[in-house]
Design an enzyme around this catalytic site. Structure first.
Site, PDB file in Angstrom:
ATOM      1  N   ARG A 299       0.848  -1.205   0.000  1.00 28.98           N
ATOM      2  CA  ARG A 299       0.000   0.000   0.000  1.00 28.98           C
ATOM      3  C   ARG A 299       0.879   1.249   0.000  1.00 28.98           C
ATOM      4  O   ARG A 299       0.611   2.202  -0.740  1.00 28.98           O
ATOM      5  CB  ARG A 299      -0.915  -0.031   1.221  1.00 28.98           C
ATOM      6  CG  ARG A 299      -1.750   1.218   1.472  1.00 28.98           C
ATOM      7  CD  ARG A 299      -2.736   0.933   2.606  1.00 28.98           C
ATOM      8  NE  ARG A 299      -3.230   2.101   3.293  1.00 28.98           N
ATOM      9  CZ  ARG A 299      -4.288   2.824   2.908  1.00 28.98           C
ATOM     10  NH1 ARG A 299      -4.927   2.498   1.794  1.00 28.98           N
ATOM     11  NH2 ARG A 299      -4.702   3.858   3.612  1.00 28.98           N
TER      12      ARG A 299
ATOM     13  N   HIS B 176      -7.800   8.224   3.560  1.00 23.64           N
ATOM     14  CA  HIS B 176      -7.306   8.852   4.783  1.00 23.64           C
ATOM     15  C   HIS B 176      -8.279   9.927   5.240  1.00 23.64           C
ATOM     16  O   HIS B 176      -8.725  10.758   4.444  1.00 23.64           O
ATOM     17  CB  HIS B 176      -5.934   9.493   4.552  1.00 23.64           C
ATOM     18  CG  HIS B 176      -4.829   8.508   4.422  1.00 23.64           C
ATOM     19  ND1 HIS B 176      -3.648   8.802   3.766  1.00 23.64           N
ATOM     20  CD2 HIS B 176      -4.703   7.221   4.856  1.00 23.64           C
ATOM     21  CE1 HIS B 176      -2.850   7.738   3.802  1.00 23.64           C
ATOM     22  NE2 HIS B 176      -3.480   6.781   4.470  1.00 23.64           N
TER      23      HIS B 176
ATOM     24  N   TYR C  18       3.717  10.579   2.220  1.00 27.31           N
ATOM     25  CA  TYR C  18       4.128  10.097   0.906  1.00 27.31           C
ATOM     26  C   TYR C  18       4.721  11.201   0.045  1.00 27.31           C
ATOM     27  O   TYR C  18       5.082  10.968  -1.111  1.00 27.31           O
ATOM     28  CB  TYR C  18       2.935   9.455   0.181  1.00 27.31           C
ATOM     29  CG  TYR C  18       2.390   8.281   0.944  1.00 27.31           C
ATOM     30  CD1 TYR C  18       3.094   7.079   1.005  1.00 27.31           C
ATOM     31  CD2 TYR C  18       1.206   8.372   1.651  1.00 27.31           C
ATOM     32  CE1 TYR C  18       2.617   6.015   1.733  1.00 27.31           C
ATOM     33  CE2 TYR C  18       0.716   7.304   2.381  1.00 27.31           C
ATOM     34  CZ  TYR C  18       1.431   6.130   2.418  1.00 27.31           C
ATOM     35  OH  TYR C  18       0.958   5.068   3.156  1.00 27.31           O
TER      36      TYR C  18
END
Length: 318
Positions: A265, A288, A297
């Site tokens: 993921r 999220h 990220y």
């Protein structure tokens, strides 16, 4: 010996699932954390025993017991978790969240407490960590390790869904045939929240191959709507997928340390962001609740940093 859950804790757990929509896993985490807290405090009050080989019974814990809990008791519990149980800051932060939720429920919803000792309870400081992920080259190597057996099409499809869609393993296992309409995949994520993920061409292709070459040939299907099936025709579970990822990691000779579905993921999220740095879009794809979670990220790797510094105008030949 199984520890019986006291009524006030059980009432809280029911509230969190039926009203707040928390998942079964989250409920189990709440129950574990709060049962541990009660056993710790009961052990201390009954003579200082907090590490007995036999679980301390908490079935008689009631609101009178809870009213005697102080902020200092809660910090003592966190110290016990850190020192005696070797809990990380992440694990202790989760326990703080569980404690705060219980006391908020007892204070504001049940109105059984006038004073909430958890109001001033601080969460342990957690250092920022970059997610562990595979590079594009490593991703191709990983996929090459999928064994070409009678479950090849299923396993390849699952790995491509994880790597392209950034699904949680629980979301992957819960996919139904009816969840897919054209290129739209409906996913039920944390908090029972539904989101739509658009399947790209490679996902649609491997899905077609799996249904045609494997799933359509499975007999004695126990759950007709389940997409990913075991040899016995039952829905695949998370543990099976975790073992599969571990096996593919070994078979590919990638041998990435502690590679899990969750790291796939991370890989999907990182590859998507590198290709198109749309943080809001990525937040929705991953499901999220807070964009701060997605922002992990947006990191850059060492090679990108090296290239960035090398491009400085003062580093260019005059």
């Amino acid at each position: 010996m199984e520890v019986e859950t006291p009524k006030l804790l059980n009432d809280f757990l029911i509230y969190m699932t039926t009203i707040k929509g928390k998942s079964k896993r989250t409920r189990q985490e709440y129950e574990y954390d709060l049962s541990l807290l009660m056993r710790f405090l009961k052990g201390v009050r009954d003579g200082g025993e907090t590490s007995s080989t036999q679980p301390i019974s908490i079935k008689n814990v009631d609101i009178t017991f809870i009213k005697e809990i102080t902020l200092e008791d809660l910090y003592a519990f966190l110290e016990y978790c850190e020192v005696a149980r070797n809990n990380s800051a992440f694990a202790r932060a989760r326990k703080v969240a569980s404690i705060k939720s219980l006391f908020t429920y007892l204070t504001k919803k049940k109105r059984l407490l006038e004073y909430n000792p958890a109001d001033e309870l601080e969460t342990p400081k957690i250092g920022s960590r970059n997610p562990i992920y595979l590079t594009l080259k490593e991703t191709h190597q990983f996929l090459s390790g999928i064994e070409k057996n009678h479950h090849y099409h299923r396993n390849y499809c699952m790995m491509m869904f994880l790597l392209n869609c950034g699904l949680r393993v629980s979301e992957l296992c819960s996919i139904n045939l009816s969840s897919i309409q054209g290129d739209k995949l409906s996913v039920i994520g944390k908090g029972n929240k539904e989101r739509t993920i658009y399947l790209n061409d490679i996902c649609l292709s491997v899905l077609h191959n799996y249904i045609k070459e494997e799933r359509g040939l499975v007999h004695n299907i126990k759950d007709q709507d389940a997409l990913f099936l075991s040899q016995k025709g039952t829905r695949l579970n998370k543990r099976t997928v975790q073992r599969l990822v571990k096996k593919i990691n070994e078979e590919s000779h990638l041998n990435k340390n502690k590679l899990t579905p969750h790291k796939l993921r991370h890989t999907a999220a990182t590859l998507i962001y590198k290709q198109n740095p749309d943080i809001r879009g990525l937040q929705y794809i991953l499901g999220h609740e807070s964009i701060s979670t997605t922002q992990i990220y947006t990191h850059v790797d060492s090679n990108e940093l090296r290239t960035l510094v090398a491009s400085h105008p003062l580093n260019q030949p005059s």
